[in-house]
Design an enzyme around this catalytic site. Structure first.
Site, short mmCIF file in Angstrom:
data_model
loop_
_atom_site.label_atom_id
_atom_site.label_comp_id
_atom_site.label_asym_id
_atom_site.label_seq_id
_atom_site.Cartn_x
_atom_site.Cartn_y
_atom_site.Cartn_z
N ASP A 79 0.85 -1.19 0.00
CA ASP A 79 0.00 0.00 0.00
C ASP A 79 0.89 1.25 0.00
OD1 ASP A 79 -3.20 0.52 0.96
OD2 ASP A 79 -1.79 2.20 1.15
N ASN A 97 -12.95 -3.14 2.34
CA ASN A 97 -13.94 -2.05 2.39
C ASN A 97 -14.84 -2.18 1.18
OD1 ASN A 97 -12.90 -0.77 4.72
ND2 ASN A 97 -11.28 0.16 3.51
N GLY A 149 -15.90 3.26 3.43
CA GLY A 149 -14.52 3.71 3.31
C GLY A 149 -13.78 3.24 2.07
N HIS A 167 -10.09 -5.20 -3.53
CA HIS A 167 -8.78 -5.50 -2.93
C HIS A 167 -8.97 -5.92 -1.48
CE1 HIS A 167 -9.66 -1.19 -2.58
NE2 HIS A 167 -9.06 -1.24 -1.40
P1 AMP Z 1 -9.79 1.37 0.22
O1 AMP Z 1 -10.06 2.55 1.10
O2 AMP Z 1 -10.13 0.06 0.86
O3 AMP Z 1 -10.37 1.55 -1.17
O4 AMP Z 1 -8.23 1.32 0.09
C1 AMP Z 1 -7.51 1.84 -0.98
C2 AMP Z 1 -6.07 1.72 -0.61
O5 AMP Z 1 -5.31 1.85 -1.79
C3 AMP Z 1 -5.59 2.81 0.36
O6 AMP Z 1 -5.03 2.18 1.52
C4 AMP Z 1 -4.52 3.55 -0.45
O7 AMP Z 1 -3.44 3.98 0.35
C5 AMP Z 1 -4.12 2.51 -1.48
N1 AMP Z 1 -3.59 3.04 -2.73
C6 AMP Z 1 -4.13 4.01 -3.52
N2 AMP Z 1 -3.38 4.21 -4.62
C7 AMP Z 1 -2.34 3.34 -4.54
C8 AMP Z 1 -1.22 3.05 -5.35
N3 AMP Z 1 -0.99 3.71 -6.49
N4 AMP Z 1 -0.36 2.10 -4.96
C9 AMP Z 1 -0.57 1.42 -3.81
N5 AMP Z 1 -1.60 1.63 -3.00
C10 AMP Z 1 -2.48 2.59 -3.34
#
Ligand code: AMP
Length: 103
Positions: free
Chosen positions: A30, A83, A89, A96
């Site tokens: 992440d 989520n 959220g 994922h």
């Molecule tokens: P969610 O809130 O469950 O949709 O989580 C999305 C996650 O994706 C968050 O923890 C972000 O920090 C992560 N994220 C967003 N863009 C990227 C990226 N380019 N590479 C890695 N993680 C990412």
């Protein structure tokens, strides 16, 4: 999907160091870690959220990947998080599983 950041990561359009990669699933760190270890388990195919996941083999592979990757890294204590929906959220609308560990 064209504008999906996780599709671009999964198909190699955005260079990424994968923790794990198979024909169907990738795992990467992440970008904004909330724990010492914070990885994302992501299907290569674009699926918006858990609500849209129909493929039971992929369902199983995603969880098996959580087990395999944590085992390979020697992580026995961890949290998993999915989520689903903006109200819960979800920020990236490509399914994922978060893996979080401080051990
Ligand atoms: P969610 O809130 O469950 O949709 O989580 C999305 C996650 O994706 C968050 O923890 C972000 O920090 C992560 N994220 C967003 N863009 C990227 C990226 N380019 N590479 C890695 N993680 C990412």
């Amino acid at each position: 999907m064209e504008d999906c950041i996780f599709c671009k990561i999964a198909n190699g359009q955005i260079p990424t160091d994968f923790v794990y990669k198979s024909d169907n699933v990738v795992v990467f760190n992440d970008i904004n870690p909330k724990a010492r270890v914070h990885m994302l388990v992501v299907p290569k195919v674009h699926i918006k959220s858990l609500n849209e996941l129909e493929d039971k083999e992929l369902m199983a592979e995603l969880l098996q990947t959580v087990k395999d990757v944590t085992k390979k890294l020697g992580i026995t204590d961890y949290k998993t998080l999915i989520n689903t929906g903006r109200g819960a959220g979800q920020e990236v609308f490509h399914l994922h599983i978060h893996i979080l560990s401080n051990s």
